[in-house]
Design an enzyme around this catalytic site. Structure first.
Site, PDB file in Angstrom:
ATOM      1  N   GLY A  11     -64.062  -6.963   9.851  1.00 34.71           N
ATOM      2  CA  GLY A  11     -64.379  -5.527   9.950  1.00 34.71           C
ATOM      3  C   GLY A  11     -63.152  -4.670   9.755  1.00 34.71           C
ATOM      4  O   GLY A  11     -63.110  -3.508  10.201  1.00 34.71           O
ATOM      5  N   ALA A  12     -62.150  -5.229   9.045  1.00 31.37           N
ATOM      6  CA  ALA A  12     -60.850  -4.555   8.907  1.00 31.37           C
ATOM      7  C   ALA A  12     -60.924  -3.230   8.150  1.00 31.37           C
ATOM      8  O   ALA A  12     -60.059  -2.367   8.320  1.00 31.37           O
ATOM      9  CB  ALA A  12     -59.862  -5.487   8.195  1.00 31.37           C
ATOM     10  N   GLY A  14     -63.264  -1.106   8.588  1.00 33.51           N
ATOM     11  CA  GLY A  14     -64.058  -0.191   9.406  1.00 33.51           C
ATOM     12  C   GLY A  14     -63.194   0.726  10.256  1.00 33.51           C
ATOM     13  O   GLY A  14     -61.970   0.600  10.307  1.00 33.51           O
ATOM     14  N   LYS A  48     -57.557   1.581   2.250  1.00 33.80           N
ATOM     15  CA  LYS A  48     -57.263   1.001   3.575  1.00 33.80           C
ATOM     16  C   LYS A  48     -56.735  -0.421   3.420  1.00 33.80           C
ATOM     17  O   LYS A  48     -55.761  -0.811   4.071  1.00 33.80           O
ATOM     18  CB  LYS A  48     -58.542   0.941   4.414  1.00 33.80           C
ATOM     19  CG  LYS A  48     -58.905   2.234   5.112  1.00 33.80           C
ATOM     20  CD  LYS A  48     -60.178   2.017   5.923  1.00 33.80           C
ATOM     21  CE  LYS A  48     -60.357   3.067   6.992  1.00 33.80           C
ATOM     22  NZ  LYS A  48     -61.566   2.874   7.778  1.00 33.80           N
ATOM     23  N   LYS A 133     -76.158  -6.767  21.894  1.00 34.40           N
ATOM     24  CA  LYS A 133     -74.794  -7.116  22.323  1.00 34.40           C
ATOM     25  C   LYS A 133     -74.847  -8.074  23.518  1.00 34.40           C
ATOM     26  O   LYS A 133     -74.039  -8.993  23.622  1.00 34.40           O
ATOM     27  CB  LYS A 133     -73.998  -5.850  22.660  1.00 34.40           C
ATOM     28  CG  LYS A 133     -73.694  -5.009  21.404  1.00 34.40           C
ATOM     29  CD  LYS A 133     -72.802  -3.812  21.695  1.00 34.40           C
ATOM     30  CE  LYS A 133     -72.449  -3.087  20.397  1.00 34.40           C
ATOM     31  NZ  LYS A 133     -71.502  -1.990  20.544  1.00 34.40           N
ATOM     32  N   ARG A 137     -73.360 -11.971  23.994  1.00 32.21           N
ATOM     33  CA  ARG A 137     -72.621 -12.461  25.173  1.00 32.21           C
ATOM     34  C   ARG A 137     -73.197 -13.782  25.657  1.00 32.21           C
ATOM     35  O   ARG A 137     -72.466 -14.721  25.943  1.00 32.21           O
ATOM     36  CB  ARG A 137     -72.717 -11.452  26.334  1.00 32.21           C
ATOM     37  CG  ARG A 137     -71.833 -10.259  26.177  1.00 32.21           C
ATOM     38  CD  ARG A 137     -71.867  -9.427  27.449  1.00 32.21           C
ATOM     39  NE  ARG A 137     -70.893  -8.345  27.371  1.00 32.21           N
ATOM     40  CZ  ARG A 137     -70.515  -7.618  28.412  1.00 32.21           C
ATOM     41  NH1 ARG A 137     -71.038  -7.835  29.605  1.00 32.21           N
ATOM     42  NH2 ARG A 137     -69.629  -6.656  28.268  1.00 32.21           N
TER      43      ARG A 137
HETATM   44  N1  LIG Z   1     -68.179   3.383  21.836  1.00 33.04           N
HETATM   45  C1  LIG Z   1     -68.384   4.131  20.790  1.00 33.04           C
HETATM   46  O1  LIG Z   1     -68.468   5.368  20.907  1.00 33.04           O
HETATM   47  C2  LIG Z   1     -68.435   3.501  19.442  1.00 33.04           C
HETATM   48  C3  LIG Z   1     -68.574   4.290  18.290  1.00 33.04           C
HETATM   49  C4  LIG Z   1     -68.581   3.649  17.064  1.00 33.04           C
HETATM   50  C5  LIG Z   1     -68.496   2.255  16.982  1.00 33.04           C
HETATM   51  N2  LIG Z   1     -68.379   1.536  18.132  1.00 33.04           N
HETATM   52  C6  LIG Z   1     -68.347   0.066  18.102  1.00 33.04           C
HETATM   53  O2  LIG Z   1     -67.220  -0.391  17.357  1.00 33.04           O
HETATM   54  C7  LIG Z   1     -67.570  -1.578  16.652  1.00 33.04           C
HETATM   55  C8  LIG Z   1     -67.162  -1.395  15.199  1.00 33.04           C
HETATM   56  O3  LIG Z   1     -67.866  -0.296  14.667  1.00 33.04           O
HETATM   57  P1  LIG Z   1     -67.231   0.647  13.535  1.00 33.04           P
HETATM   58  O4  LIG Z   1     -67.881   1.981  13.646  1.00 33.04           O
HETATM   59  O5  LIG Z   1     -65.735   0.553  13.560  1.00 33.04           O
HETATM   60  O6  LIG Z   1     -67.790  -0.081  12.239  1.00 33.04           O
HETATM   61  P2  LIG Z   1     -67.685   0.411  10.736  1.00 33.04           P
HETATM   62  O7  LIG Z   1     -66.708   1.519  10.577  1.00 33.04           O
HETATM   63  O8  LIG Z   1     -69.085   0.627  10.214  1.00 33.04           O
HETATM   64  O9  LIG Z   1     -67.064  -0.876  10.005  1.00 33.04           O
HETATM   65  C9  LIG Z   1     -67.758  -2.061   9.945  1.00 33.04           C
HETATM   66  C10 LIG Z   1     -66.869  -3.130   9.335  1.00 33.04           C
HETATM   67  O10 LIG Z   1     -67.600  -4.366   9.388  1.00 33.04           O
HETATM   68  C11 LIG Z   1     -67.556  -4.952   8.105  1.00 33.04           C
HETATM   69  N3  LIG Z   1     -68.765  -5.742   7.926  1.00 33.04           N
HETATM   70  C12 LIG Z   1     -70.044  -5.321   8.077  1.00 33.04           C
HETATM   71  N4  LIG Z   1     -70.885  -6.333   7.845  1.00 33.04           N
HETATM   72  C13 LIG Z   1     -70.130  -7.419   7.555  1.00 33.04           C
HETATM   73  C14 LIG Z   1     -70.436  -8.767   7.215  1.00 33.04           C
HETATM   74  N5  LIG Z   1     -71.684  -9.185   7.151  1.00 33.04           N
HETATM   75  N6  LIG Z   1     -69.400  -9.599   6.962  1.00 33.04           N
HETATM   76  C15 LIG Z   1     -68.122  -9.181   7.040  1.00 33.04           C
HETATM   77  N7  LIG Z   1     -67.763  -7.911   7.356  1.00 33.04           N
HETATM   78  C16 LIG Z   1     -68.775  -7.047   7.605  1.00 33.04           C
HETATM   79  C17 LIG Z   1     -67.472  -3.797   7.140  1.00 33.04           C
HETATM   80  O11 LIG Z   1     -66.957  -4.273   5.922  1.00 33.04           O
HETATM   81  P3  LIG Z   1     -67.286  -3.648   4.453  1.00 33.04           P
HETATM   82  O12 LIG Z   1     -66.048  -2.921   4.049  1.00 33.04           O
HETATM   83  O13 LIG Z   1     -67.522  -4.853   3.610  1.00 33.04           O
HETATM   84  O14 LIG Z   1     -68.505  -2.777   4.591  1.00 33.04           O
HETATM   85  C18 LIG Z   1     -66.504  -2.878   7.873  1.00 33.04           C
HETATM   86  O15 LIG Z   1     -65.183  -3.302   7.676  1.00 33.04           O
HETATM   87  C19 LIG Z   1     -69.070  -1.816  16.898  1.00 33.04           C
HETATM   88  O16 LIG Z   1     -69.231  -2.783  17.897  1.00 33.04           O
HETATM   89  C20 LIG Z   1     -69.563  -0.484  17.399  1.00 33.04           C
HETATM   90  O17 LIG Z   1     -70.643  -0.589  18.322  1.00 33.04           O
HETATM   91  C21 LIG Z   1     -68.345   2.124  19.347  1.00 33.04           C
END
Ligand SMILES: NC(=O)c1ccc[n+]([C@@H]2O[C@H](COP(=O)([O-])OP(=O)(O)OC[C@H]3O[C@@H](n4cnc5c(N)ncnc54)[C@H](OP(=O)(O)O)[C@@H]3O)[C@@H](O)[C@H]2O)c1
Length: 307
Positions: A11-12, A14, A48, A133, A137
Site C-alpha cells: 500500500g506504499a 496510498g 510517489k 477488520k 484479527r
Molecule cells: N482512521 C481514519 O480516519 C482513516 C482514514 C483513511 C484511511 N484509514 C485506514 O488506513 C488504511 C490505509 O488506507 P489509505 O486511505 O491510506 O489507502 P489508500 O490511500 O486508498 O491506498 C491504498 C493502497 O493499497 C494498495 N492496494 C490496494 N489493493 C491492493 C492489492 N490488492 N494489492 C496490493 N496493493 C493494493 C494501493 O495500491 P495501488 O497504487 O495499486 O492502487 C494503495 O497503495 C486503511 O486501513 C484505512 O482504513 C483510516
C-alpha cells in the site's frame, strides 16, 4: 548496533502507506514495497514511487492476489505492514496464509489504522466496515502470527477540518451542529504522525501481540471542546444546534449507503465515544506513553492552519 528489521509495506502508493515507507527508511529499516502493475499507469502514483525509490525503498512487483509475489516478498523480510483500504480488509487472507507458512515473520501489522474494531459500539450500522477488520484479527490470532494492531482513531484530515459538519469542507463560521450532548471525546491524529508511531512500534517488544492505541494529549476532544477551541481562534461565538441521538440514528437509517458513512463515523466518535469510552487494558499499550520523544501535530495546531 541492533540490527533493524527488514520491512515489507503493502500500500506504499496510498495515503498512509507512503508515510509508512518514508518513516521506515528514515528509521534505518531495509524497506521493501509491493507494487501492482496498475500503479505505474497513474502519474501521481509514479511520482510517489519515484520519490520512495530515490529514498531507498526496494521495489517488488506483485499484489495481494498474487500468492507467488507474496511468498517471494515474505522470504526477504521480518516485518509486514499492510495499508490497503478498509473495504478490502479481507483481501489480506492470502497474505495471512503466506505469513503463517513462511514461519519467519516476527510481526504483522494488518491494515487497521482506525477505531478498535473489537470495541466499537455501532455494530449492525457500519456496513461491515469494522467487522471485516475484526475478522482479520481473528484469522491472525488463530494462525498464531505475531502482531501489533494500530488504533489511531480518526486521521486529522477527516471530519476535523470541517468540525464534523456534514456538507461542509471548512469549519463553520456562524452556526454549528452538535450531535448528542457533545461531551463524548474523540481522537484525531495526523497521517504522518500515525506513520511515525507505527514504525516506532515494529521492533519494540512491548508492542508484541498488543493493540497500540494513540490518544495523544492535545488531540482528544469532545465536540463541545472543539467548538470552544474554534470559537476562541475566530474570536466569535457560534450558534449551537443540538441534535439528539435518536435523530442522528434516524438520519443514518434514512440516508443510503455509502453517503451515510460520514454520519456513522460522527455517531461513533461523538455520540457513542468509541475512541475513548474504555480504559486501555493489558491487551493494549498507549503509544504516547511508549514514545514520548515523538513530536506530533495537535488539534489546535491543525485548526490554526484552517484560519
Ligand atoms: N482512521 C481514519 O480516519 C482513516 C482514514 C483513511 C484511511 N484509514 C485506514 O488506513 C488504511 C490505509 O488506507 P489509505 O486511505 O491510506 O489507502 P489508500 O490511500 O486508498 O491506498 C491504498 C493502497 O493499497 C494498495 N492496494 C490496494 N489493493 C491492493 C492489492 N490488492 N494489492 C496490493 N496493493 C493494493 C494501493 O495500491 P495501488 O497504487 O495499486 O492502487 C494503495 O497503495 C486503511 O486501513 C484505512 O482504513 C483510516
Amino acid at each position: 548496533m541492533e540490527e533493524k528489521s527488514r520491512v515489507l509495506i503493502i500500500g506504499a502508493t496510498g495515503r498512509l502507506g507512503y508515510h509508512l515507507v518514508n518513516f521506515s527508511l528514515q528509521d534505518g529499516h531495509p524497506t521493501f514495497i509491493l507494487i501492482r502493475d496498475s500503479s505505474f499507469t497513474d502519474p501521481n502514483k509514479v511520482q510517489k514511487l519515484n520519490s520512495l525509490l530515490t529514498a531507498g525503498a526496494i521495489l517488488l512487483k506483485g499484489s495481494l492476489e498474487d500468492e507467488k509475489s507474496l511468498r517471494e516478498a515474505a522470504k526477504q523480510v521480518d516485518v509486514v505492514i499492510c495499508a490497503i483500504p478498509s473495504k478490502q480488509a479481507l483481501d489480506q487472507k492470502i497474505l495471512i496464509q503466506v505469513i503463517k507458512e513462511s514461519g519467519r515473520i516476527k510481526k504483522f501489522i494488518p491494515s487497521e489504522f482506525g477505531v478498535d474494531p473489537d470495541k466499537i459500539q455501532i455494530s449492525g450500522l457500519d456496513h461491515q466496515f469494522y467487522s471485516r477488520k475484526a475478522e482479520v484479527r481473528r484469522l491472525v490470532e488463530a494462525e498464531g502470527i505475531p502482531y501489533t494492531y494500530i488504533c489511531c482513531n480518526l486521521l486529522m484530515s477527516y471530519l476535523l477540518p470541517w468540525l464534523a459538519q456534514p456538507g461542509l469542507k471548512v469549519p463553520p463560521k456562524d452556526k454549528v451542529t452538535i450531535f448528542g450532548d457533545g461531551n463524548a471525546k474523540a481522537v484525531f491524529v495526523k497521517d504522518i504522525d500515525v506513520a511515525a508511531f507505527t514504525i516506532s512500534a515494529i521492533d519494540d517488544p512491548r508492542t508484541l501481540n498488543k493493540t497500540l492505541y494513540l490518544r495523544p494529549p492535545g488531540n482528544v476532544y469532545s465536540m463541545n471542546e472543539l467548538v470552544a477551541i474554534w470559537e476562541n481562534k475566530i474570536a466569535k461565538k457560534l450558534e449551537k444546534i443540538y441534535v439528539p441521538e435518536e435523530e442522528v440514528l434516524k438520519k443514518i437509517k434514512e440516508t443510503p449507503y455509502p453517503d451515510n458513512m460520514e454520519m456513522i463515523f460522527i455517531y461513533s466518535a461523538f455520540v457513542k465515544g468509541d475512541h475513548t469510552y474504555f480504559n486501555i487494558d493489558p491487551s493494549g499499550v498507549d503509544g504516547t506513553q511508549l514514545y514520548p520523544h515523538l513530536k506530533y501535530t495537535t488539534v489546535s495546531e491543525h485548526l490554526d492552519t484552517l484560519l
